[in-house]
Design a protein around this motif. Structure first.
Motif, mmCIF file in Angstrom:
data_model
loop_
_atom_site.group_PDB
_atom_site.id
_atom_site.type_symbol
_atom_site.label_atom_id
_atom_site.label_comp_id
_atom_site.label_asym_id
_atom_site.label_seq_id
_atom_site.Cartn_x
_atom_site.Cartn_y
_atom_site.Cartn_z
ATOM 1 N N ALA A 1 45.750 48.017 34.562
ATOM 2 C CA ALA A 1 45.386 46.689 35.051
ATOM 3 C C ALA A 1 44.580 46.726 36.345
ATOM 4 O O ALA A 1 43.980 45.722 36.725
ATOM 5 N N LEU A 2 44.528 47.871 37.015
ATOM 6 C CA LEU A 2 43.694 47.978 38.210
ATOM 7 C C LEU A 2 42.229 47.784 37.885
ATOM 8 O O LEU A 2 41.471 47.220 38.685
ATOM 9 N N THR A 3 41.798 48.257 36.700
ATOM 10 C CA THR A 3 40.368 48.212 36.376
ATOM 11 C C THR A 3 40.052 47.513 35.062
ATOM 12 O O THR A 3 38.885 47.210 34.804
ATOM 13 N N GLN A 4 41.059 47.273 34.203
ATOM 14 C CA GLN A 4 40.809 46.642 32.908
ATOM 15 C C GLN A 4 41.938 45.657 32.606
ATOM 16 O O GLN A 4 43.107 46.035 32.648
ATOM 17 N N TYR A 5 41.566 44.397 32.290
ATOM 18 C CA TYR A 5 42.621 43.417 32.049
ATOM 19 C C TYR A 5 42.609 42.806 30.659
ATOM 20 O O TYR A 5 43.427 41.928 30.374
ATOM 21 N N ASP A 6 41.738 43.270 29.781
ATOM 22 C CA ASP A 6 41.803 42.814 28.395
ATOM 23 C C ASP A 6 43.115 43.296 27.779
ATOM 24 O O ASP A 6 43.428 44.491 27.810
ATOM 25 N N THR A 7 43.889 42.378 27.197
ATOM 26 C CA THR A 7 45.226 42.753 26.735
ATOM 27 C C THR A 7 45.212 43.696 25.541
ATOM 28 O O THR A 7 46.132 44.508 25.377
ATOM 29 N N THR A 8 44.179 43.609 24.702
ATOM 30 C CA THR A 8 44.083 44.549 23.580
ATOM 31 C C THR A 8 43.806 45.956 24.092
ATOM 32 O O THR A 8 44.409 46.934 23.629
ATOM 33 N N VAL A 9 42.894 46.063 25.052
ATOM 34 C CA VAL A 9 42.614 47.358 25.670
ATOM 35 C C VAL A 9 43.876 47.911 26.317
ATOM 36 O O VAL A 9 44.212 49.096 26.165
ATOM 37 N N MET A 10 44.601 47.062 27.018
ATOM 38 C CA MET A 10 45.821 47.513 27.689
ATOM 39 C C MET A 10 46.864 47.971 26.678
ATOM 40 O O MET A 10 47.505 49.013 26.863
#
Length: 361
Positions: free
Chosen positions: A171-180
């Motif tokens: 979540a520091l650099t990516q917040y798309d929930t599918t990516v997470m």
């Protein structure tokens, strides 16, 4: 899979495997024209190579790392220095050691190329002075996965903490929930291999047991245990819980295909064509699961097929290298890949320290 391989050896193999995969793909990175790739590097890339002039990472030497390797260094250094995941310390590493070398453009910084999500984080953090927690972007790549693999190794025996740390770090650099969700799922699979579980058609089932027991933050329709179920057909989803467990189910679906005699990808590097050559997570994770699963016990073949597939072969080789290194342990990695890697002595020391932390020593 031999029970003689220790957790420490698996941890060391996973980390060094990731570094090696990154460096092996440095020269032939992002060739989407496979004829051009083979004209430049021959029919089979078998070792470290230099990038051609004018290409991504131009000017670097064979065995050096991309920026993914540099950032992985920062997280591993933080983990071994702090003894655990200290997010503030890792963010300070980014602030003081990475961001001062960037200018917001792609072809700049350690490793010769800066990914979309890191450029976005730099812009929000450095130019707009936003705090950590407000600098993530929507890039759909494996950028976070290429570093959180260190957290999967460190917390292999603590799956709940593994998922928590990986979610927070992603979540520091990516917040798309599918990516997470897909990133956390990859970390869960890698962690299971480090603790000695096989990579097979039952991998997802074992992880789903942890979901049902409330250990992993994925939503499931059913739950186990003796708690009285809430009204309705399924348990309510909690804050921070991914809406479905599908990202965890991918690995065993891919392994079923890899072991089905009626499904064959030959040569195996063409998995990049089957699953997709681009950078997005939904192309990269399936290919890594396939190659690590197909070539179990053969680190060299798994990683080299990842490299020879072209496209975003660097991410594919990092992810495959970590999985394959965990399966076979450090002893499965050819010596030439270790000695030919830049800064290999320090990285082996970190790998040993991380392995000891993972084993609880």
């Amino acid at each position: 899979m031999s029970n003689a391989i220790t957790i420490e050896q698996r941890a060391r193999g996973a980390l060094m495997g990731a570094y090696i995969g990154d460096a092996l793909a440095l020269g032939p990175h992002w060739y989407y024209n496979l004829d051009e790739l083979q004209q430049t590097y021959g029919p089979w890339i078998s070792d470290y190579t230099e990038p051609e002039p004018g290409r991504y990472h131009a000017g670097l030497k064979a065995g050096q790392s991309s920026q993914a390797g540099f950032i992985l260094d920062l997280l591993v250094e933080s983990l071994t220095d702090q003894g655990q995941y200290n997010e503030a310390h890792f963010c300070q590493q980014l602030d003081t050691k990475l961001f001062p070398q960037l200018d917001g453009t792609p072809m700049q910084g350690p490793g010769g190329y800066t990914s979309q999500s890191i450029r976005e984080a730099w812009r929000l953090r450095v130019q707009q002075k936003k705090p950590w927690g407000q600098v993530a972007g929507l890039a759909d790549t494996t950028e976070a996965a290429e570093r959180i693999l260190a957290l999967a190794i460190r917390y292999a025996l603590q799956p709940a903490e593994l998922a928590r740390c990986i979610s927070s770090n992603t979540a520091l650099t990516q917040y798309d929930t599918t990516v997470m969700a897909m990133t956390v799922a990859y970390g869960c699979v890698l962690g299971s291999l480090v603790r000695g579980e096989p990579l097979d058609t039952q991998t997802s089932g074992r992880l789903m047991t942890l979901v049902h027991d409330g250990v992993l933050p994925f939503h499931a329709v059913t739950s186990t245990g003796e708690q009285t179920p809430p009204p309705g057909p399924e348990a309510p989803r909690q804050v921070g819980q991914f809406p479905s467990p599908d990202a965890l189910l991918t690995a065993s679906c891919i392994l079923q295909a890899a072991t089905d005699p009626d499904i064959r990808i030959d040569p195996a590097w063409k998995a990049s064509l089957v699953y997709g050559m681009p950078c997005a997570v939904y192309h990269q994770f399936p290919a890594a699961y396939y190659l690590a699963g197909r070539f179990q016990g053969d680190f060299e073949l798994a990683v080299l097929h990842a490299v020879n597939g072209g496209g975003q072969n660097q991410a594919r080789a990092i992810l495959t290298g970590a999985l394959s290194g965990a399966l076979g342990g450090i002893q499965s990695i050819p010596e030439r890949f270790i000695t030919g890697l830049e800064n290999h002595a320090q990285r082996q020391k970190w790998a040993q320290q991380l392995g000891q932390q993972a084993a609880g020593k």
